[in-house]
Design a protein around this motif. Structure first.
Motif, PDB file in Angstrom:
ATOM      1  N   THR A  91       0.103   4.093   5.184  1.00 40.36           N
ATOM      2  CA  THR A  91      -1.306   3.982   5.667  1.00 40.36           C
ATOM      3  C   THR A  91      -1.893   2.804   6.672  1.00 40.36           C
ATOM      4  OG1 THR A  91      -1.952   5.930   4.546  1.00 40.36           O
ATOM      5  CG2 THR A  91      -3.855   4.846   5.711  1.00 40.36           C
ATOM      6  N   TYR A 116       0.236  13.479   9.744  1.00 42.52           N
ATOM      7  CA  TYR A 116      -0.274  13.391   8.028  1.00 42.52           C
ATOM      8  C   TYR A 116      -1.996  13.139   8.603  1.00 42.52           C
ATOM      9  CZ  TYR A 116      -1.017  11.599   3.293  1.00 42.52           C
ATOM     10  OH  TYR A 116      -1.504  11.491   1.944  1.00 42.52           O
ATOM     11  N   CYS A 119      -3.074   9.542   8.941  1.00 38.75           N
ATOM     12  CA  CYS A 119      -2.406   8.653  10.132  1.00 38.75           C
ATOM     13  C   CYS A 119      -3.252   9.424  11.419  1.00 38.75           C
ATOM     14  CB  CYS A 119      -0.918   8.816   9.954  1.00 38.75           C
ATOM     15  SG  CYS A 119      -0.360   8.299   8.592  1.00 38.75           S
ATOM     16  N   SER A 171       4.880  15.855   6.516  1.00 37.70           N
ATOM     17  CA  SER A 171       4.287  16.011   5.227  1.00 37.70           C
ATOM     18  C   SER A 171       4.174  17.305   4.753  1.00 37.70           C
ATOM     19  CB  SER A 171       2.923  15.194   5.158  1.00 37.70           C
ATOM     20  OG  SER A 171       2.587  15.277   3.639  1.00 37.70           O
ATOM     21  N   ASP A 196       6.431   7.723  11.940  1.00 38.47           N
ATOM     22  CA  ASP A 196       5.732   7.637  10.572  1.00 38.47           C
ATOM     23  C   ASP A 196       6.944   8.132   9.693  1.00 38.47           C
ATOM     24  OD1 ASP A 196       4.817   8.207   8.214  1.00 38.47           O
ATOM     25  OD2 ASP A 196       2.984   9.402   8.898  1.00 38.47           O
ATOM     26  N   HIS A 199       8.288   9.355   4.579  1.00 37.34           N
ATOM     27  CA  HIS A 199       9.179  10.115   3.480  1.00 37.34           C
ATOM     28  C   HIS A 199      10.583   9.686   3.900  1.00 37.34           C
ATOM     29  CE1 HIS A 199       6.502  12.930   1.516  1.00 37.34           C
ATOM     30  NE2 HIS A 199       5.914  12.969   2.746  1.00 37.34           N
ATOM     31  N   HIS A 221       7.673   3.788  -2.160  1.00 36.59           N
ATOM     32  CA  HIS A 221       7.452   4.467  -3.382  1.00 36.59           C
ATOM     33  C   HIS A 221       7.726   5.975  -3.721  1.00 36.59           C
ATOM     34  CE1 HIS A 221       3.624   5.483  -1.324  1.00 36.59           C
ATOM     35  NE2 HIS A 221       3.989   6.669  -1.940  1.00 36.59           N
TER      36      HIS A 221
HETATM   37  C1  PLP Z   1       4.046  11.676   6.879  1.00 31.58           C
HETATM   38  C2  PLP Z   1       3.236  10.741   6.009  1.00 31.58           C
HETATM   39  N1  PLP Z   1       2.602   9.722   6.364  1.00 31.58           N
HETATM   40  C3  PLP Z   1       1.792   8.913   5.781  1.00 31.58           C
HETATM   41  C4  PLP Z   1       1.644   9.311   4.515  1.00 31.58           C
HETATM   42  C5  PLP Z   1       0.736   8.141   3.866  1.00 31.58           C
HETATM   43  O1  PLP Z   1       1.211   7.595   2.833  1.00 31.58           O
HETATM   44  P1  PLP Z   1       0.375   6.531   1.799  1.00 31.58           P
HETATM   45  O2  PLP Z   1      -0.731   7.313   1.058  1.00 31.58           O
HETATM   46  O3  PLP Z   1       1.433   5.906   0.846  1.00 31.58           O
HETATM   47  O4  PLP Z   1      -0.021   5.448   2.833  1.00 31.58           O
HETATM   48  C6  PLP Z   1       2.249  10.112   3.945  1.00 31.58           C
HETATM   49  C7  PLP Z   1       1.861  10.489   2.178  1.00 31.58           C
HETATM   50  O5  PLP Z   1       2.101  11.385   1.895  1.00 31.58           O
HETATM   51  C8  PLP Z   1       2.905  11.031   4.448  1.00 31.58           C
HETATM   52  O6  PLP Z   1       3.408  12.020   4.062  1.00 31.58           O
END
Ligand code: PLP
Length: 400
Positions: A91, A116, A119, A171, A196, A199, A221
């Motif tokens: 993010t 997501y 985003c 996601s 993005d 994953h 992570h």
């Molecule tokens: C496709 C996608 N983009 C962005 C994110 C955001 O990740 P974060 O919360 O680590 O910033 C996620 C989190 O699951 C995600 O699945």
């Protein structure tokens, strides 16, 4: 609370390398990952060193620990270290890119209905501030071919499109998008692509030099199993000068010899705990050392478990798979049986998802996805999982 009689399944023999709660069936690696013991051990030791000598650790000798981590990450994702910076999560990386660019009234930003939410919000906010427009391409789900995605995205491009946000792995719908084709075709239409890849690293082979979008954000992570707080932003060389981090700090006027100004700006975002970044090399080493075939074998094993798990769920619950197997990495989303459909969302977590956890010890997310929208569930497969855990999930869903 009811506790059901179904016998709890045994996870794989690799579960002992994790600190996951005993007795819980953890089928949601995708949300926040889970960090192996050896990586957590290193992080504890690094934190001890940080508190023993805070100035040495965070300032004088900061780069000594940062650079090996950056080099290990660069090897994993096929990048040059000078094009890579760490951030705390995807993010933050998306915010940095969107907020660095100067859009004008009439410009269009493009995303997809598989993106997501957080985003999408970044793009929506950026568009609103600039008087620009956010267009959301509608790709189907269920879908039968990658072309459905390419056609939806390219069909939404106009002469005003300036930036497209495309997911490498989505996601909620857990689909591998054909990012190489999308980047190529978008660039050919003069549209910069922000991939993005939250994953993708650790789930799929990633070669950023070859893919070469304008920008790529990735989480570490999740499928690299680094501690929470480790993520990265990659930017093509010609795009780096205009990028500012989401949090501006010393780097704008304090160049360090041997570093690009892009790295100077991003490497320090104010006092924080950098141990997740410093553990990235160990996470890559640890995960890559679990199987004789290293990372390729690990990715393949997780993918095969996902495919088998999806087959088992489809068979036992009489469900149709919503996408071809080749669009799956190590997660899969399935529409829930008809009797689950129709219920309105009433809280942060669906009632049946709570019951799966409370009554069966299963951690698995429910999502809403598709055209028309359906209630779905998403499974993840990491090396600590076993097929028996998904069979148990199927029985639990039948018993709900
Ligand atoms: C496709 C996608 N983009 C962005 C994110 C955001 O990740 P974060 O919360 O680590 O910033 C996620 C989190 O699951 C995600 O699945």
């Amino acid at each position: 609370m009811k506790q059901h009689k179904l016998a709890r399944p045994t996870p794989s023999r690799f579960r002992r390398y994790w600190t996951l709660a005993p007795g819980k069936v953890f089928l949601n690696h995708g949300s926040f990952g889970a960090c192996p013991r050896s990586v957590l051990q290193l992080q504890r030791e690094l934190r001890r060193q940080m508190e023993a000598e805070p100035v040495q650790f965070l300032w004088r000798r900061y780069e000594e620990r940062l650079e090996p981590a950056r080099a290990a990450l660069a090897r994993l994702v096929g990048a040059r270290p000078q094009d890579l910076v760490f951030v705390t999560n995807a993010t933050t990386a998306i915010n940095a890119v969107a907020r660095s660019l100067n859009f004008r009234a009439g410009d269009e930003l493009l995303s997809t209905n598989h993106d997501y939410n957080a985003c999408r919000n970044v793009l929506a906010e950026t568009a609103t501030r600039a008087g620009a427009k956010l267009r959301v391409a509608q790709a189907p789900f269920p879908l039968h071919r990658e072309d459905d995605v390419v056609e939806a995205v390219m069909g939404a491009v106009t002469s005003r499109t300036r930036l497209a946000l495309v997911d490498h792995v989505t996601s909620d719908t857990a689909l591998i998008f054909p990012v190489a084709r999308l980047v190529r075709e978008l660039e050919a239409r003069g549209v910069d692509t922000l991939v993005d890849g939250a994953h993708a690293p650790g789930m799929l082979p990633v070669n950023l030099t070859k893919l070469c979008p304008a920008y790529y954000a990735g989480n570490l992570h999740k499928w690299v199993c680094a501690p929470k707080g480790a993520a990265f932003l990659w930017a093509r060389e010609d795009k780096q000068a205009s990028l500012q981090p989401a949090v501006v700090s010393h780097g704008n006027n304090r160049p360090r010899p041997g570093y690009s100004s892009f790295q100077d700006r991003f490497d320090w975002a104010g006092t924080f705990d950098p141990t997740p970044w410093f553990c990235v090399g160990e996470a890559i080493r640890c995960m890559g050392g679990l199987l004789p075939g290293g990372w390729p074998e690990l990715r393949q094993r997780n993918h095969q478990l996902t495919v088998k798990a999806r087959q088992a769920l489809c068979r036992r619950l009489e469900l149709a798979p919503p996408c071809p197997e080749k669009m799956l990495g190590s997660m899969a989303t399935l529409a829930l049986p008809g009797r689950f459909q129709g219920a309105l969302k009433s809280g942060k977590i669906d009632r049946e998802q709570l019951r799966l956890y409370d009554e069966f010890g299963i951690e698995v997310p429910f999502v809403r996805a598709g055209l028309p929208e359906r209630r779905c569930l998403r499974i993840s497969a990491q090396i600590y999982n076993s097929l028996a855990e998904y069979e148990y999930l199927a029985e639990a869903l039948r018993a709900l």
